[in-house]
Design an enzyme around this catalytic site. Sequence first.
Site, PDB file in Angstrom:
ATOM      1  N   TRP A 100      42.475  45.856  36.558  1.00 40.81           N
ATOM      2  CA  TRP A 100      43.714  46.413  37.095  1.00 40.81           C
ATOM      3  C   TRP A 100      44.761  46.589  36.003  1.00 40.81           C
ATOM      4  O   TRP A 100      45.523  47.556  36.021  1.00 40.81           O
ATOM      5  CB  TRP A 100      44.232  45.557  38.251  1.00 40.81           C
ATOM      6  CG  TRP A 100      43.378  45.747  39.463  1.00 40.81           C
ATOM      7  CD1 TRP A 100      42.408  44.902  39.924  1.00 40.81           C
ATOM      8  CD2 TRP A 100      43.362  46.896  40.326  1.00 40.81           C
ATOM      9  NE1 TRP A 100      41.797  45.461  41.029  1.00 40.81           N
ATOM     10  CE2 TRP A 100      42.366  46.664  41.303  1.00 40.81           C
ATOM     11  CE3 TRP A 100      44.083  48.081  40.370  1.00 40.81           C
ATOM     12  CZ2 TRP A 100      42.080  47.586  42.309  1.00 40.81           C
ATOM     13  CZ3 TRP A 100      43.808  48.988  41.382  1.00 40.81           C
ATOM     14  CH2 TRP A 100      42.811  48.743  42.331  1.00 40.81           C
ATOM     15  N   ASP A 175      52.372  42.490  37.155  1.00 39.43           N
ATOM     16  CA  ASP A 175      51.659  42.780  38.399  1.00 39.43           C
ATOM     17  C   ASP A 175      51.181  41.430  38.931  1.00 39.43           C
ATOM     18  O   ASP A 175      50.292  40.803  38.361  1.00 39.43           O
ATOM     19  CB  ASP A 175      50.473  43.711  38.114  1.00 39.43           C
ATOM     20  CG  ASP A 175      49.647  44.000  39.368  1.00 39.43           C
ATOM     21  OD1 ASP A 175      49.945  43.429  40.444  1.00 39.43           O
ATOM     22  OD2 ASP A 175      48.695  44.797  39.261  1.00 39.43           O
ATOM     23  N   LYS A 199      47.023  40.577  49.653  1.00 42.68           N
ATOM     24  CA  LYS A 199      46.290  39.367  49.282  1.00 42.68           C
ATOM     25  C   LYS A 199      47.002  38.123  49.842  1.00 42.68           C
ATOM     26  O   LYS A 199      46.471  37.422  50.687  1.00 42.68           O
ATOM     27  CB  LYS A 199      46.136  39.260  47.761  1.00 42.68           C
ATOM     28  CG  LYS A 199      45.103  40.241  47.198  1.00 42.68           C
ATOM     29  CD  LYS A 199      45.746  41.454  46.601  1.00 42.68           C
ATOM     30  CE  LYS A 199      44.888  42.241  45.634  1.00 42.68           C
ATOM     31  NZ  LYS A 199      43.598  42.715  46.085  1.00 42.68           N
TER      32      LYS A 199
END
Lengths: 364, 364
Positions: A100, A175, A199
């Site tokens: 990511w 992030d 999440k």
Amino acid sequence: MTIYNFSAGPATLPKPVLEQAQNELRNYQGSGMSVLEMSHRSPEFDKIIKDAEKTLRELMDIPDNYKVMFLQGGASLQFTMVPLNLAQGKKAYYLVGGSWGKKAYTEALKLAKTIPFEPILLASSEDTVYDHIPTFDPATIDPEAAYVHLTTNNTIEGTAIYELPDTNGVPIVADMSSNILAARYNVEDFALIYAGAQKNIGPAGVTVVIVREDFLNDQPMLSSMLDYRIQAEAGSLYNTPPAYNIYISKLVFDWVKNEIGGVDKMAAIEREKSALLYDFIEQSDFYTSPVKFAKDRSVCNIPFVTPSKDLDAQFVKEADALGFKNIKGHRSVGGMRASLYNAFPRQGVLDLLEFMKKFEEEHK
Amino acid sequence: MTIYNFSAGPATLPKPVLEQAQNELRNYQGSGMSVLEMSHRSPEFDKIIKDAEKTLRELMDIPDNYKVMFLQGGASLQFTMVPLNLAQGKKAYYLVGGSWGKKAYTEALKLAKTIPFEPILLASSEDTVYDHIPTFDPATIDPEAAYVHLTTNNTIEGTAIYELPDTNGVPIVADMSSNILAARYNVEDFALIYAGAQKNIGPAGVTVVIVREDFLNDQPMLSSMLDYRIQAEAGSLYNTPPAYNIYISKLVFDWVKNEIGGVDKMAAIEREKSALLYDFIEQSDFYTSPVKFAKDRSVCNIPFVTPSKDLDAQFVKEADALGFKNIKGHRSVGGMRASLYNAFPRQGVLDLLEFMKKFEEEHK
């Protein structure tokens, strides 16, 4: 059969949250309306979004000079919004410790073809399939750079950054999608934090952005929807927000605060829960962790493999049949991945360990 | 007390949809999981999103050479995505019949400072507070232009376009947010249709985009999230989609198809339902409609005023106390606005008419 959802996201939500959501789905607190159909300008929703922000501020100890936004588009849209708003005319460094983080850097390169700024790869562990958090010499960082971007938790590879690196005085943008509220970070150490909800916060479709006010853009951006200042000054109501997603997030924030007792307690629970699995993997000659250093281990995503790909496949198949859902690892890492986010029950780890022992006995 | 939610959006959802959502909130069809926590790569969600698309295609009779996407960011992000993807290096005309059309044009002007294209105001009725759909001479349109953008239903002002204008052969792009599935349009008449869900489709947080394949961009856009081709080729799963919002939308599509019998029947119901109110306003000397021409009347949003602002305020206050919620008009138009979207019950209109008659008796 009890179902345990090991999905890396969207992921298990707390049972009390789902119960409350179900109870008030058709009639929110006597309003005669569902939150699904409620005006975002109504007093009821105004209270929901303000309470969500207030509780998140308490949980993360967010200082007053930071704005909190609930936006759309996921972390993936932040890959564009962050450099667009913060980096114009400057350098922006990317510490790439996982897939990511690489996507964030790749999107920055894409944007830099149109918008003048210079994305720089600070360090990457791609060569070894991101099996560790890469290191770098802080002196290589231009102190005038806009930011150093990093991913606090690598969902796919199961690594995390708990101690922030020295960035030569350059602000950090993080992030935090896959370990926000699962580990304690000091918000003041960041210029900006963003996290997709799916999440540890709530359902997919809402993204939390926390930004220090002095990092808000002075110039208008090419799109109002991509403009942090416009979004922040409108209190996330520049356009119709994803209201139901924010409502569920609020319930999760309440759960972390009231049922768990805050982020420090949540983080302790996460450490203990994940250690059950890590300790078992460590003593086993059958299972191994692809993560190189113990200090880099994620408490949220725990990948592991058996001695062969065939056994991995068999493990996933048998586990699935027993109700251990979504435990297959990402294709880039292979094997299995147990995502043990905040709402994942400890009993599910214990039951998994029983199955892992049995599977090891049968196949070692 | 029965609550009638006249909100312009987010708006009333069908009762059977909310019942089903409530019933399966904690355990979707025996999966042991809520759709709120379900992996977007799971077989269960794969079926949900494919069924949603399939049913929408049936309802709107969408040809095979059109892509259907479920995106984030609302119509407001489409104001940027449309010109970014379709207009580069070209002219793009804007027919501005309401406040949202003006926003679309304003965002195009903003984007044009960075991206080379030429937004042109084709016609506007802003001078008369958008009390009618503006007209124009098709010959003024450059046939090489990328598109003519229009809003099929003006949520705030209560006007709609039912007969598409002659655009000199230039493709039409439509913001259909507030009357999609409430009126019949021929999809083949459009290059692209977009609609925020929160009026006639589902909860806020998902946006339907329908685009003819040959209008997809050949060159990469400055952000993958803003790139129609990437989103279309990924089947709306380039990143984690707003899964729950798509699930509720699917239930609404099923409701229009199975309970109502399709868009033509839905449109007939909408015409009849709104006519109850329009006919009453027309025969009244007390209430008036700010919409200039009967042909421009929206079936979804019906603004009306009493003889004075004080009476308007009193109407809203008394109505609210009786359970007629969110009937206050937008500040730019004033007075009242009854949004009678697809799921709004006919009985709610009849009850409102009773109250309107009583209020008129008392104050005329």
